[in-house]
Scaffold this active site. Structure first.
Site, PDB file in Angstrom:
ATOM      1  N   TYR A  73      53.646 -37.834 -22.880  1.00 38.77           N
ATOM      2  CA  TYR A  73      54.341 -38.407 -21.734  1.00 38.77           C
ATOM      3  C   TYR A  73      55.488 -39.336 -22.123  1.00 38.77           C
ATOM      4  O   TYR A  73      56.643 -39.077 -21.818  1.00 38.77           O
ATOM      5  CB  TYR A  73      53.344 -39.154 -20.839  1.00 38.77           C
ATOM      6  CG  TYR A  73      52.220 -38.280 -20.340  1.00 38.77           C
ATOM      7  CD1 TYR A  73      52.445 -37.310 -19.374  1.00 38.77           C
ATOM      8  CD2 TYR A  73      50.937 -38.410 -20.855  1.00 38.77           C
ATOM      9  CE1 TYR A  73      51.423 -36.498 -18.929  1.00 38.77           C
ATOM     10  CE2 TYR A  73      49.914 -37.605 -20.414  1.00 38.77           C
ATOM     11  CZ  TYR A  73      50.157 -36.647 -19.450  1.00 38.77           C
ATOM     12  OH  TYR A  73      49.147 -35.838 -19.015  1.00 38.77           O
ATOM     13  N   HIS A 103      53.126 -38.456 -14.168  1.00 40.66           N
ATOM     14  CA  HIS A 103      51.893 -38.107 -14.857  1.00 40.66           C
ATOM     15  C   HIS A 103      51.269 -39.140 -15.771  1.00 40.66           C
ATOM     16  O   HIS A 103      50.072 -39.107 -16.002  1.00 40.66           O
ATOM     17  CB  HIS A 103      52.196 -36.915 -15.745  1.00 40.66           C
ATOM     18  CG  HIS A 103      51.486 -35.695 -15.300  1.00 40.66           C
ATOM     19  ND1 HIS A 103      50.136 -35.578 -15.283  1.00 40.66           N
ATOM     20  CD2 HIS A 103      51.962 -34.525 -14.835  1.00 40.66           C
ATOM     21  CE1 HIS A 103      49.802 -34.385 -14.854  1.00 40.66           C
ATOM     22  NE2 HIS A 103      50.892 -33.726 -14.565  1.00 40.66           N
ATOM     23  N   LYS A 109      29.553 -12.118  -8.552  1.00 42.79           N
ATOM     24  CA  LYS A 109      28.989 -13.032  -9.547  1.00 42.79           C
ATOM     25  C   LYS A 109      29.991 -13.343 -10.669  1.00 42.79           C
ATOM     26  O   LYS A 109      29.649 -13.361 -11.857  1.00 42.79           O
ATOM     27  CB  LYS A 109      27.673 -12.491 -10.122  1.00 42.79           C
ATOM     28  CG  LYS A 109      26.603 -12.262  -9.073  1.00 42.79           C
ATOM     29  CD  LYS A 109      25.268 -11.958  -9.695  1.00 42.79           C
ATOM     30  CE  LYS A 109      24.196 -11.639  -8.658  1.00 42.79           C
ATOM     31  NZ  LYS A 109      24.258 -12.385  -7.417  1.00 42.79           N
ATOM     32  N   PRO A 146      54.389 -33.268 -10.978  1.00 44.45           N
ATOM     33  CA  PRO A 146      54.074 -32.223  -9.993  1.00 44.45           C
ATOM     34  C   PRO A 146      54.376 -32.680  -8.569  1.00 44.45           C
ATOM     35  O   PRO A 146      54.410 -33.877  -8.264  1.00 44.45           O
ATOM     36  CB  PRO A 146      52.561 -32.018 -10.162  1.00 44.45           C
ATOM     37  CG  PRO A 146      52.183 -32.733 -11.415  1.00 44.45           C
ATOM     38  CD  PRO A 146      53.178 -33.831 -11.573  1.00 44.45           C
ATOM     39  N   SER A 197      39.652 -30.893 -18.255  1.00 36.41           N
ATOM     40  CA  SER A 197      39.559 -32.333 -18.417  1.00 36.41           C
ATOM     41  C   SER A 197      38.433 -32.709 -19.362  1.00 36.41           C
ATOM     42  O   SER A 197      37.408 -32.031 -19.445  1.00 36.41           O
ATOM     43  CB  SER A 197      39.336 -33.000 -17.062  1.00 36.41           C
ATOM     44  OG  SER A 197      39.066 -34.361 -17.251  1.00 36.41           O
ATOM     45  N   SER A 222      47.565 -24.049 -13.418  1.00 38.28           N
ATOM     46  CA  SER A 222      46.620 -25.058 -12.934  1.00 38.28           C
ATOM     47  C   SER A 222      45.853 -24.532 -11.748  1.00 38.28           C
ATOM     48  O   SER A 222      46.447 -23.972 -10.833  1.00 38.28           O
ATOM     49  CB  SER A 222      47.354 -26.313 -12.457  1.00 38.28           C
ATOM     50  OG  SER A 222      48.057 -26.927 -13.474  1.00 38.28           O
ATOM     51  N   TYR A 250      48.478 -21.549 -20.875  1.00 41.10           N
ATOM     52  CA  TYR A 250      47.864 -22.880 -20.831  1.00 41.10           C
ATOM     53  C   TYR A 250      47.123 -23.076 -19.512  1.00 41.10           C
ATOM     54  O   TYR A 250      47.656 -22.814 -18.443  1.00 41.10           O
ATOM     55  CB  TYR A 250      48.937 -23.962 -20.968  1.00 41.10           C
ATOM     56  CG  TYR A 250      48.397 -25.353 -20.698  1.00 41.10           C
ATOM     57  CD1 TYR A 250      47.725 -26.036 -21.698  1.00 41.10           C
ATOM     58  CD2 TYR A 250      48.532 -25.960 -19.452  1.00 41.10           C
ATOM     59  CE1 TYR A 250      47.211 -27.301 -21.461  1.00 41.10           C
ATOM     60  CE2 TYR A 250      48.011 -27.223 -19.212  1.00 41.10           C
ATOM     61  CZ  TYR A 250      47.353 -27.884 -20.214  1.00 41.10           C
ATOM     62  OH  TYR A 250      46.835 -29.125 -19.978  1.00 41.10           O
ATOM     63  N   LYS A 254      37.784 -17.207  -2.685  1.00 42.32           N
ATOM     64  CA  LYS A 254      36.690 -17.326  -3.654  1.00 42.32           C
ATOM     65  C   LYS A 254      35.537 -16.388  -3.327  1.00 42.32           C
ATOM     66  O   LYS A 254      34.716 -16.065  -4.195  1.00 42.32           O
ATOM     67  CB  LYS A 254      36.180 -18.774  -3.681  1.00 42.32           C
ATOM     68  CG  LYS A 254      37.165 -19.781  -4.216  1.00 42.32           C
ATOM     69  CD  LYS A 254      36.567 -21.168  -4.324  1.00 42.32           C
ATOM     70  CE  LYS A 254      36.326 -21.795  -2.963  1.00 42.32           C
ATOM     71  NZ  LYS A 254      35.886 -23.211  -3.069  1.00 42.32           N
ATOM     72  N   PRO A 298      35.534 -17.636  -9.690  1.00 41.29           N
ATOM     73  CA  PRO A 298      36.841 -17.469  -9.033  1.00 41.29           C
ATOM     74  C   PRO A 298      38.006 -17.866  -9.939  1.00 41.29           C
ATOM     75  O   PRO A 298      39.038 -17.196  -9.952  1.00 41.29           O
ATOM     76  CB  PRO A 298      36.729 -18.393  -7.812  1.00 41.29           C
ATOM     77  CG  PRO A 298      35.271 -18.416  -7.503  1.00 41.29           C
ATOM     78  CD  PRO A 298      34.594 -18.387  -8.851  1.00 41.29           C
TER      79      PRO A 298
END
Length: 661
Positions: A142, A378, A461, A155, A491, A589, A487, A454, A464
């Site tokens: 950053y 960020h 099974k 974002p 977390s 993301s 990418y 989803k 998602p």
């Protein structure tokens, strides 16, 4: 830099229910990280296919005790990371390149070699710090990142269009929004935010205490972050930006209670009725500059006492509310895409890019036409506290006002004055031009995929998230006939001060799946089998990442330690394969939310895509970005290719019986 998180109805916005994933990764060219990028975020929790309901406990007053009880981030075994690194390279580099890289990796990890020395140094660092990665990470990902934060790092988040289309409606909604944020802030101030647990494992809550009253400060070579909430006199005001002008608005009464919606409405009306707002310079456009340029301009700007005081009030404020003017007229079909650009960069200097202070951690944006959302910087935190806060605010705005506001006089909001010299004016004009070039270059497509959500992968099974990621791999392969480094961030909030690691969605299993999908010689049952293997591989990598056993942060730590000890950069990090591994043409993301919203961000490489998605139960919102200046990328084509891939994968599942693994 972007996550996946969601909230169940029982625990409302507090309970995390699904997760592993990414916000964004931004490449930092020519830094210690080499080609490493601006980084995104990810909300921790296990991905959907692993999730159980998440419990929460209120640990009011025991925040520090909770934090100190969390485990520290592990340092993975060197041999394990080296093996997994080579596996990750298989789908994205040529055979001869991989052979050369394997030789370099073998040399790097040989007994008594530089890799072993760096590994021991990293393990030693881990014993002496709260988190061996976090300090390095904030700097490299950053604060050292020098491209503009707008588009490249920060974002935008687009909320559903609200039910107003005039100035009064805009102000009324903004007043409710402010009251909702202050309601959330009360839990932060009282340390009564419910601590999130995954099973019996508590998650780090530190980031929730970093998003309010914080701001990025430009520097000449490296920026810094200041958090005024931690001082002896925390701020009691917000910043309101209207018609490119900044106002200090106190949001607490003299008795310490927050202003009500009615009081805030009156104050916002006062701001919008302030005379003489039409001709002032849009000082906020300076925050869109390249960070080195902004750093120089900043020092020049705050030489003046009035300017310095005004800037400090903005930096100290709890958050910013941007009351936007009009945006370009577009078709109904493109309205969501236009709103995404409004939240991401404001549309350019002619529209609302000057109606911002992009260094501010949290900016809420409200347009006259019902468009609304947020933009966030960020560095202080990842996405989870932002989304939790926004979900809470949206729910708060839907409640009927029950508080009857006492008729007490309120102080006038204070207009923040700026003295603009001819030199600063020149900088403003240059910032306008560069911002307009960037706005013109960014293409954005927001899609509401209505065919399913989803529900379909869950019925088969499948995770998602993994299902959508494999659809994206298929969409890309169909367009380019090759795989690319992808990418998706996971977390590390299982650990104290945990930030993110990378889920590498492109794998040997995903490559085998996408190459076979349109091959007429391959039977459908085999294609389904390959799909299930690809989904399973994604699940396994996700589990590695959230437990601190992925490769990217470990490799970064080894490289950073070599630089810190003034050792030559090991050959494994100057190898072309390493550059390819970090050239993320797909920066993705997952951002599940209670609210039917979508997050968006720019690509992290010039020939790449930004892809953000919010999987709801029966539909999927996703945003695709690309640069117009790159002839080989096209946001509309990628958005369409993604839609086709999702539909074709569902069709394959419906046409084939479940394979027996």
């Amino acid at each position: 830099m972007r996550p996946t998180w969601g909230y169940d109805t029982k625990h409302n916005f507090h309970s995390v229910c699904a997760v592993a994933v990414s916000y964004k990764l931004c490449h930092l060219s020519q830094t210690l990280l080499g080609t490493v990028a601006k980084m995104g975020v990810g909300k921790f929790a296990k991905p959907c296919y692993l999730m159980r309901p998440v419990s929460v406990k209120r640990l009011g007053g025991r925040y520090l005790t909770h934090q100190s009880g969390l485990p520290t981030l592990p340092v993975p075994p060197l041999q394990q990371t080296c093996e997994r690194y080579l596996n990750a390279l298989e789908p994205i580099v040529e055979v001869d390149e991989l052979k050369r890289t394997k030789e370099l990796v073998d040399f790097f990890q040989k007994p008594g070699g530089v890799g072993e020395r760096l590994q021991k140094g990293l393990e030693k660092r881990a014993t002496k710090t709260e988190n061996w990665l976090s300090e390095w990470w904030v700097k490299v990902a950053y604060l050292d990142y020098r491209l503009p934060v707008v588009v490249h790092s920060s974002p935008g988040l687009v909320l559903p269009r609200m039910n107003f289309n005039n100035k009064q409606g805009q102000i009324r909604f903004a007043a409710k929004l402010i009251a909702g944020v202050l309601d959330f802030k009360t839990m932060i101030d009282n340390e009564t935010l419910p601590v999130e647990f995954l099973g019996d494992k508590p998650m780090c809550m530190n980031q929730y205490y970093e998003v309010l009253s914080s701001c990025r400060i430009p520097g000449l070579k490296r920026d810094s972050i200041v958090n005024h909430a931690k001082g002896t006199k925390p701020p009691k005001h917000i910043t309101v930006v209207y018609n490119f002008q900044f106002f200090k608005l106190d949001v607490y009464n003299s008795d310490g209670t927050p202003l009500t919606t009615d009081q805030l409405f009156v104050q916002l009306q006062r701001i919008c009725s302030t005379p003489g707002l039409d001709n002032a310079e849009p000082v906020g456009i300076l925050t869109t500059q390249h960070r080195d340029s902004w750093g120089k301009t900043y020092l020049n700007l705050i030489k003046d006492k009035t300017n310095k005081e005004s800037v400090l009030e903005i930096q100290r404020s709890i958050f910013t509310v941007c009351l936007d003017g009009s945006m370009p007229q577009v078709s109904e079909e493109m309205s969501r895409s236009r709103a995404a650009l409004q939240m991401l960069h404001g549309g350019g200097s002619r529209w609302n890019s000057g109606n911002r202070w992009f260094d501010k951690t949290l900016q809420f944006i409200v347009g006259e036409d019902g468009s609304c959302g947020a933009n966030y910087e960020h560095a202080p935190a990842e996405g989870p506290p932002i989304v939790a806060l926004i979900d809470h605010v949206v729910e708060f705005t839907r409640k009927q006002d029950l508080v009857r506001t006492p008729m007490v006089p309120l102080p006038m909001p204070k207009k923040l004055e700026f003295k603009v010299t001819s030199e600063i004016k020149k900088d403003i004009e240059e910032a306008k031009q560069s911002m307009n070039r960037l706005a013109d270059d960014l293409d954005m497509r927001v899609v509401v995929f209505k065919h399913f959500g989803k529900n379909v992968p869950k019925a088969f099974k499948m995770s998602p998230d993994a299902f959508i990621q494999m659809a994206l791999q298929l969409a890309f392969y169909r367009m380019y006939q090759r795989c690319c480094a992808t990418y998706e961030s996971a977390s590390l909030r299982m650990f104290r001060l945990g930030r993110t690691d990378t889920i590498r969605s492109a794998s040997s299993a995903s490559a085998a799946f996408v190459k076979a999908f349109d091959d007429m010689t391959v039977q459908n049952t085999e294609k389904r089998d390959l799909m299930e293997k690809a989904v399973k591989a994604h699940k396994l990598y996700t589990n590695m990442a959230i437990t601190g056993q992925a490769i990217d942060r470990h490799l970064l730590g080894l490289k950073m330690l070599a630089a810190e000890e003034k050792l030559p950069v090991p050959d494994v990090f100057t190898d072309p394969s390493y550059a390819k591994a970090l050239h993320y043409q797909l920066s993705t993301s997952q951002v599940p939310s209670k609210t039917d919203c979508v997050m968006c961000f720019g690509p992290v490489v010039s020939n790449g895509y930004g892809f953000c998605y919010n999987p709801m139960e029966d539909h999927i919102n996703y945003a695709v970005s690309a640069f117009n200046s790159c002839a080989e990328t096209n946001a509309a084509r990628m958005a369409h290719s993604m839609e086709t891939a999702l539909l074709d994968m569902r069709t394959l599942l419906e046409l084939t019986p479940k394979s027996k693994l």
